[in-house]
Design an enzyme around this catalytic site. Structure first.
Site, PDB file in Angstrom:
ATOM      1  CB  SER A  11      -0.946  -0.058   1.203  1.00 17.69           C
ATOM      2  OG  SER A  11      -2.011   0.828   1.067  1.00 17.69           O
ATOM      3  CG  HIS A  42      -5.397  -2.972   0.605  1.00 16.33           C
ATOM      4  ND1 HIS A  42      -4.965  -2.375  -0.563  1.00 16.33           N
ATOM      5  CD2 HIS A  42      -4.712  -2.354   1.616  1.00 16.33           C
ATOM      6  CE1 HIS A  42      -4.069  -1.437  -0.265  1.00 16.33           C
ATOM      7  NE2 HIS A  42      -3.900  -1.420   1.042  1.00 16.33           N
ATOM      8  CG  ASP A  97      -6.227  -3.131  -3.583  1.00 11.25           C
ATOM      9  OD1 ASP A  97      -6.790  -2.321  -2.817  1.00 11.25           O
ATOM     10  OD2 ASP A  97      -5.130  -3.653  -3.335  1.00 11.25           O
TER      11      ASP A  97
END
Length: 497
Positions: A211, A466, A438
């Protein structure tokens, strides 16, 4: 809702902070004035569970390395086979604001057996985060009020009310952390990582970032391309996106993820949202509108579950497909019984609120990094226009995601640089992983980052949730582990199912 959704996902960009010119620094030479930092040896001590902990020293301001210092908390799980040890595998779980120390404590054993044998698994709290000179601005009750507030305002009164809370958030940080705020940006954290690389004795940098951690890794590669050994960037953030563009695209990602959840939910009887995905989206909008007027009850404590908290809870459950049954249960309770207890529990998980009403510093750190990394709309009116744009693109999630970043327009430190592509010219192959549905880092960002990087290699997962690595997909795991062990990347464009 950037302070909520982005706090957990790491949607930030831009390279604020230090301006030390070390873009081409070789692994064997310390940048000017930083020899003492690069030459330090960490004093590792046992900290339970087989882990070892240490503190590294870095300059607060890279332009003035002889000035104030910051202690960076580091943790490692030593390689099991020291005779075959390759080096250190550095990790970052995202945020910005996520604790890398906590991540390694929780997830180190989830890395592949071969990686565990041959690498020290290393985590660290970036500057301003966790136990590394943390930015702390707001009390538990203040954050309770901020998160429960209407971050999808429908009229001028509601806009002014949320603006006042956002300004108070920013003023609290100015009052309590003003000396740190100019120096918590991603570029400074990337420079810290190169000091950590040297401090553990690694000539080259091996890294897994998830991320926001992908942005941190990409900036590292841009600053120190010759020092890259192997970088895995999982759930990529696009450095070229503007602050608002990032939030709008993220909100569209949540829409895509919710649609996937809805299509799954309506396949079985008793879905609280109806019998078709289109009906589910309409019923979600109706549920949100009703909750906006009449908050849900909650059996955990005295808080009411407002629309903002309910949406945050829904978004949290979209991060992991394994949470979909829990989301279905939470929506059933909320829609049929007016009970928001489960949705509130999910929301609390996202923002790291503890049962006693205190919070980690994730939210304060997240806002501090985001606000100095990329320029934001200069006025409240401009922000409102951006929120309207987000609502058209993502009707269920857009306004919440965009309005949540409002404290940045009142921030005491404003970034000067503009978003730009990251190329990392001269770096060895860098693997970028994207998941097709995602919710928090849309797949198009992975495609974009892989193209920007001169040596980018795209690895994709046809899946939900995610990030992809550490989620159990054998194809992703094999490709990633092979690359980290051998530096041989998968074929560009590989799609795992």
């Amino acid at each position: 809702m950037a302070a909520t959704l982005a706090a957990a996902t790491g949607c930030s960009g831009g390279g604020g902070g230090g301006n030390e010119a070390t873009a081409a620094t070789s692994s064997g030479t310390a940048p000017s004035g930083l020899g003492a930092f690069y030459g330090q040896k960490l004093s590792w001590k046992s900290c339970g569970g087989g882990f070892q902990c240490a503190t590294a020293q870095v300059p607060l301001d890279y332009a003035k390395p002889s000035g104030e210092k910051v202690g960076i908390s580091v943790i490692r799980l030593p390689a099991q086979d020291k005779s075959a040890r390759i080096g250190s595998l550095f990790t970052n779980p995202g945020g910005p604001g996520g604790s890398g120390v906590d991540f390694v404590r929780q997830a180190a054993s989830s890395f592949g057996a071969d990686l565990r044998k041959r690498f020290d698994i290393v985590g660290f709290d970036p500057r301003g985060v966790g136990t590394s000179d943390p930015v702390r601005c707001n009390s538990g009750p203040e954050l309770d009020t901020f998160f429960a507030a209407d971050s999808s305002p429908d009229d001028k009164q509601e806009v002014d009310s949320f603006a006042a809370l956002s300004k108070q958030f920013a003023n609290n940080c100015k009052a309590k952390a003003s000396s740190e705020l100019p120096y918590v940006g991603t570029k400074d954290a990337a420079h810290d990582m190169d000091i950590l690389r040297a401090a553990v004795g690694d000539p080259k940098f091996t890294y897994y970032g998830a991320s926001y951690g992908t942005y941190l890794g990409a900036v590292y590669a841009e600053e120190f391309p010759k020092n890259v050994r192997a970088l895995v960037l999982d759930g990529a953030v696009d450095p070229k996106e503007s602050a608002i563009g990032t939030l709008v695209e993220q909100s569209k990602g949540f829409e895509t993820a919710f649609r996937a959840f809805a299509e799954d939910c309506v396949k079985s009887a008793g879905c609280p949202l109806g019998t078709s995905a289109d009906e589910a989206e309409k019923n979600l909008a109706a549920f949100m509108a009703k909750t906006d007027k009449t908050p849900l009850a909650n059996t955990r404590d005295s808080r009411k579950v407002t629309e903002s908290l309910a949406v945050m809870g829904i978004a949290t459950a979209l991060y992991l497909k394994d949470y979909w049954p829990l989301l279905r249960q939470a929506l059933t309770q909320a829609i049929q019984k007016g009970d928001g207890t489960l949705l509130l529990a999910l929301a609390d998980q996202m923002v790291e609120r503890k049962p006693n009403g205190t919070y980690s510093n994730q939210t304060d750190a997240n806002m501090a990094v985001n606000c100095v990394d990329k320029p934001n709309p200069p006025t409240l009116a401009d922000y409102g226009k951006a929120a309207d744009q987000a609502k058209k693109a993502a009707p269920h999630f857009g306004p919440f995601v965009v309005w949540g970043g409002l404290p940045c327009i009142y921030w005491s430190v404003q970034p000067k640089q503009q978003p730009q592509a990251v190329h990392a010219k001269g770096a060895k192959p860098i693997v970028v992983i994207g998941t097709l549905r995602d919710p928090a880092t849309p797949y198009k960002w992975a495609q974009s980052l892989a193209k920007q990087l001169d040596s980018g290699v795209l690895l994709s997962l046809d899946g939900d949730g995610h990030t992809a690595y550490l989620q159990g997909n054998a194809c992703i795991t094999k490709a990633t582990d092979t690359y980290l062990l051998t530096t041989e990347p998968p074929k560009n464009g590989t799609l795992c199912h």
